[in-house]
Design an enzyme around this catalytic site. Structure first.
Site, PDB file in Angstrom:
ATOM      1  N   THR A 155       8.152  -0.151   3.479  1.00  0.00           N
ATOM      2  CA  THR A 155       8.406   1.265   3.202  1.00  0.00           C
ATOM      3  C   THR A 155       9.659   1.451   2.356  1.00  0.00           C
ATOM      4  O   THR A 155       9.686   2.252   1.417  1.00  0.00           O
ATOM      5  CB  THR A 155       8.534   2.066   4.509  1.00  0.00           C
ATOM      6  OG1 THR A 155       7.298   2.007   5.217  1.00  0.00           O
ATOM      7  CG2 THR A 155       8.865   3.526   4.231  1.00  0.00           C
ATOM      8  N   PHE A 180       0.812  -1.219   0.000  1.00  0.00           N
ATOM      9  CA  PHE A 180       0.000   0.000   0.000  1.00  0.00           C
ATOM     10  C   PHE A 180       0.845   1.268   0.000  1.00  0.00           C
ATOM     11  O   PHE A 180       0.393   2.331  -0.407  1.00  0.00           O
ATOM     12  CB  PHE A 180      -0.956  -0.006   1.197  1.00  0.00           C
ATOM     13  CG  PHE A 180      -0.363   0.420   2.515  1.00  0.00           C
ATOM     14  CD1 PHE A 180      -0.578   1.697   3.021  1.00  0.00           C
ATOM     15  CD2 PHE A 180       0.393  -0.468   3.266  1.00  0.00           C
ATOM     16  CE1 PHE A 180      -0.046   2.077   4.236  1.00  0.00           C
ATOM     17  CE2 PHE A 180       0.915  -0.090   4.487  1.00  0.00           C
ATOM     18  CZ  PHE A 180       0.703   1.186   4.972  1.00  0.00           C
ATOM     19  N   LYS A 181       2.089   1.173   0.430  1.00  0.00           N
ATOM     20  CA  LYS A 181       2.925   2.367   0.512  1.00  0.00           C
ATOM     21  C   LYS A 181       3.278   2.923  -0.864  1.00  0.00           C
ATOM     22  O   LYS A 181       3.682   4.076  -0.988  1.00  0.00           O
ATOM     23  CB  LYS A 181       4.162   2.065   1.336  1.00  0.00           C
ATOM     24  CG  LYS A 181       3.778   1.938   2.812  1.00  0.00           C
ATOM     25  CD  LYS A 181       4.759   1.206   3.650  1.00  0.00           C
ATOM     26  CE  LYS A 181       4.191   1.045   5.066  1.00  0.00           C
ATOM     27  NZ  LYS A 181       5.114   0.370   5.967  1.00  0.00           N
ATOM     28  N   ASP A 182       3.105   2.108  -1.912  1.00  0.00           N
ATOM     29  CA  ASP A 182       3.297   2.621  -3.271  1.00  0.00           C
ATOM     30  C   ASP A 182       2.340   3.775  -3.561  1.00  0.00           C
ATOM     31  O   ASP A 182       2.688   4.707  -4.301  1.00  0.00           O
ATOM     32  CB  ASP A 182       3.057   1.513  -4.309  1.00  0.00           C
ATOM     33  CG  ASP A 182       4.146   0.455  -4.297  1.00  0.00           C
ATOM     34  OD1 ASP A 182       5.318   0.812  -4.160  1.00  0.00           O
ATOM     35  OD2 ASP A 182       3.807  -0.743  -4.420  1.00  0.00           O
ATOM     36  N   LEU A 192       3.673   6.965  -1.482  1.00  0.00           N
ATOM     37  CA  LEU A 192       5.050   7.340  -1.819  1.00  0.00           C
ATOM     38  C   LEU A 192       5.215   7.732  -3.277  1.00  0.00           C
ATOM     39  O   LEU A 192       6.013   8.616  -3.601  1.00  0.00           O
ATOM     40  CB  LEU A 192       6.005   6.203  -1.454  1.00  0.00           C
ATOM     41  CG  LEU A 192       6.312   6.119   0.041  1.00  0.00           C
ATOM     42  CD1 LEU A 192       7.078   4.858   0.376  1.00  0.00           C
ATOM     43  CD2 LEU A 192       7.093   7.342   0.503  1.00  0.00           C
TER      44      LEU A 192
END
Length: 458
Positions: A119, A86-88, A91
């Site tokens: 991350t 999900f950090k894509d 970020l």
């Protein structure tokens, strides 16, 4: 239109009632169009272009996809980006905004990131090859999965610098904290982070909760608006902070925070006990193996009525003693806005197995932490509130956990290919001065950038 959490004007939701592929993008653009000042202004057309560019490498046309499974199980897939996490989402956006302003101002930054697994790779992918950004990532050697590690160590771009630390994710945060505590050093070398301590990460993640609500609410034509329960699996509490901010500005969601055996957030919600355990426990949901959920500071600040003195006193006590009992009023407010659950490895594998048996759907262990709560409520025949479980990663990243659940991993070709790529990683061994190694690397990158800038001007 009134809700339990505030006032919402229904007309504001109008543009969002389109096909699901546009919902997430439109909510995000709405969040980000507010201009804090002329120096930070982005023209709406430019903003749209930056967000489109950020999501151009996502594998699903909807960017974020809701899977509707049996017995009211809704799984919001946040993992269709390059690194399957999900950090894509946050970020890739943050990196586009960062590059936009750096190019405009002809400046350079060094990004320093500590990671528990996901991350680091998402941050690397978001800025790899960028001329105005160098990134340093500290990963916990042996404490994240082989795939997570390879996603970081196989990126050989000149601006990517990876260290493998002989310690867990909380331990590797210590040299980073020390470096960032030196304000003069930070300013001299233009340091920043892309952990969720960066506000833009939380800002983008607010869109997850709006998207979950609009996908799962039975109707927008009732008064008050119906509640939707959002189950947030978390380690550092970034998605929880984003959800609580969304709730405070009027989104009628009920938050459930789900953690693994590293249960500091669960103990805080249930008992007001914000204190460290003896050690970080290794679990199948390894990206959530965190004892210091630093985004809880944001939650405490909001709950205290934005009282900085109260929040500072709490966090300074936590730094000194590693243990805080929340004031009764603050704990009461926390308990009102969030429910919590702690999930064992056994429950994680059972949930993964059950979801496969009922739906032929593979959950990652972190997603299973959230879905476990749904199954508990369903088995207890609790009243049926629409519920959405956030899925922060793809099961493809965690074949070990899939095997532990007695299931067969499904590994995409691009992940299989990582095994055959060259790797680059500098060890940080116990006994080394990690802070000095980090400072030396930062100073070397600054010298290199100044040299490039000088040559370009001649």
């Amino acid at each position: 239109m009134e809700s339990k959490k505030g006032t919402i004007k229904k007309k504001n939701f109008g543009p969002l009632r389109t096909r699901s592929g546009k919902l997430y993008l439109q909510r995000l653009r709405g969040n980000l169009r507010k201009r804090p000042g002329p120096s930070l202004a982005i023209h709406p057309t430019t903003l749209t272009d930056l967000i489109d560019r950020a999501f151009s490498r996502f594998r699903h046309r909807e960017v974020v996809h809701l899977s509707r499974l049996r017995n009211g199980l809704n799984v919001l897939e946040l993992w269709h980006g390059v690194t399957y996490a999900f950090k894509d989402l946050s970020l890739s956006c943050t990196a586009q905004f960062l590059q936009y302003f750096l190019e405009k101002r002809e400046k350079h930054v060094t990004v320093v990131v500590g990671t528990s697994g996901d991350t680091g790779s998402a941050a690397i992918e978001s800025v790899q090859g960028t001329k105005n950004v160098d990134i340093i990532v500290l990963l916990p050697k042996g404490h994240c999965t082989k795939i997570q590690e390879l996603q970081m160590t196989t990126v050989l771009k000149e601006n990517v610098h990876v260290f493998g630390v002989e310690g867990n994710s909380d331990e590797l945060d210590e040299p980073i904290k020390t470096v960032f505590a030196d304000v003069a050093f930070v300013k001299k070398h233009n340091l920043m982070s892309l952990n969720s301590i960066n506000w833009s990460r939380v800002l983008v993640q607010m869109a997850h909760h709006f998207f979950a609500y609009f996908q799962c609410t039975p109707s927008l034509d009732t008064h008050p608006l119906p509640l939707v329960e959002v189950v947030v699996p978390t380690g550092a509490a970034g998605n929880l902070a984003a959800g609580y901010i969304a709730q405070k500005i009027g989104l009628p969601i009920r938050l459930v925070v789900a953690v693994n055996r590293n249960d500091i957030i669960h103990r805080t919600v249930q008992q007001g006990d914000f204190s460290l355990s003896e050690a970080v426990k290794s679990t199948l949901a390894s990206a959530m193996d965190i004892q210091v959920p630093y985004n809880m500071e944001r939650v405490f600040w909001l709950l205290s009525g934005c009282d900085s003195q109260v929040t500072r006193a709490l966090m300074e006590q936590f730094e000194r003693t590693q243990s805080v009992n929340l004031p009764k009023e603050l704990h009461s407010k926390l308990s009102e806005v969030v429910t919590s659950e702690s999930v064992s490895d056994e429950a994680i594998t059972q949930t993964m197995g059950r979801c496969w048996d009922e739906n032929q759907y593979l959950l990652c262990p972190h997603s299973a932490v959230a879905v476990n709560y749904h199954y508990q409520q369903m088995d207890r025949q609790q009243p049926s509130t629409p519920r959405c479980c956030l899925a922060p990663a793809s099961a493809a990243k965690f074949p070990e956990a899939v095997l532990a659940a007695g299931l067969t991993p499904e590994t995409p070709a691009e992940i299989v290919a990582l095994e055959h790529k060259e790797t680059r990683c500098t060890p940080m061994r116990r006994g080394d001065n990690w802070t000095l190694m980090l400072q030396d690397t930062i100073e070397d990158l600054s010298r290199r950038w100044r040299g490039h800038a000088l040559n370009a001007s001649q």
